[in-house]
Design an enzyme around this catalytic site. Sequence first.
Site, PDB file in Angstrom:
ATOM      1  CG  ASP A   1       2.925   1.352 -11.671  1.00  0.00           C
ATOM      2  OD1 ASP A   1       1.862   1.108 -11.054  1.00  0.00           O
ATOM      3  OD2 ASP A   1       3.327   0.656 -12.618  1.00  0.00           O
TER       4      ASP A   1
ATOM      5  CE  LYS B   1     -13.124   2.841  -8.046  1.00  0.00           C
ATOM      6  NZ  LYS B   1     -11.917   3.544  -7.538  1.00  0.00           N
TER       7      LYS B   1
ATOM      8  CE1 TYR C   1     -13.987   1.811 -11.582  1.00  0.00           C
ATOM      9  CE2 TYR C   1     -16.365   2.032 -11.284  1.00  0.00           C
ATOM     10  CZ  TYR C   1     -15.090   2.559 -11.199  1.00  0.00           C
ATOM     11  OH  TYR C   1     -14.914   3.838 -10.720  1.00  0.00           O
TER      12      TYR C   1
ATOM     13  CG  ASN D   1      -7.624  10.286  -8.501  1.00  0.00           C
ATOM     14  OD1 ASN D   1      -8.838  10.339  -8.631  1.00  0.00           O
ATOM     15  ND2 ASN D   1      -6.789  10.479  -9.527  1.00  0.00           N
TER      16      ASN D   1
ATOM     17  CB  SER E   1     -15.348   4.671  -3.507  1.00  0.00           C
ATOM     18  OG  SER E   1     -16.180   3.573  -3.811  1.00  0.00           O
TER      19      SER E   1
END
Length: 281
Positions: free
Chosen positions: A58, A154, A150, A85, A136
């Site tokens: 995690d 990124k 979100y 990822n 990204s």
Amino acid sequence: MTSKPVWFITGCSTGFGRELARHTLELGYPTIITARNPAQVEDLARGNEDKALVLKLDVTNADDIAAAVKAAEARFGRIDVLVNNAGIGYFGSLEESDIDEVRKMFEINVWGLVSMTRAVLPVMRKQRSGTVVNISSIGGLVANSAVSFYNATKFSVEAISEALSKEVAHLGIKVLIVEPSGFRTDWAGRSANEAPTTIEDYRETSDQRMQQIRTSSGNQPGDPVRAVKAIVQAVEADTPPLRLLLGKFALAGARSKITELQRDFDAWAEVTEGADAPKGS
């Protein structure tokens, strides 16, 4: 302990992480396959026990990170490629969004990536080699309604990665930022929560866009199998890019953003330069 590049991949239960682990194992590369629930990725290791290491991880848990990096070094002696990822999405306008859920996303998408990178960098510095691959999104370059937070995670990944590339280049360490557009992963499915309420004023912007993204889930033009091959190709290139766009929509979106920036910069150039103090003053 091995002459082949050792890949360490986070978030392997679905999507890019799973396909990438499958591909690196097919190439014969030692691969550390991680997931919060290792049972979901154990099938990837079957028949590849000599080069696969499945670990619980995690990325928001410091103990998990430390134990995973230690186990990887003990097993393979090195880490050549770290692929950050692991990540989640979230849908909702800025005003509608549940801030606790947004913070959770930042913990995974940004701070989890940072923590993993900080844990692996000492290994790569000792080796004087390695590549950090940060997944990204085209949303890290181009922001849109319904995914403002979100996008923010990124955009953070982009900034951190670009700065890191300048900090570690002299140590033989490279950084690759991967910027996909729509791909057939689970990002727009169970991996993305959404705002608990909808404000009527946002139905034609954020709500409409969220529905478009949800509806297209599983039918996006991007092919994860082709994408992971492109990632490996970029990592192994003699002169890899800092940014790797994946998908036609990513390329079109990035080019549109460049045009938009150029237009504003040129139109306001005189005002911009006029903000400096006169020369000699």
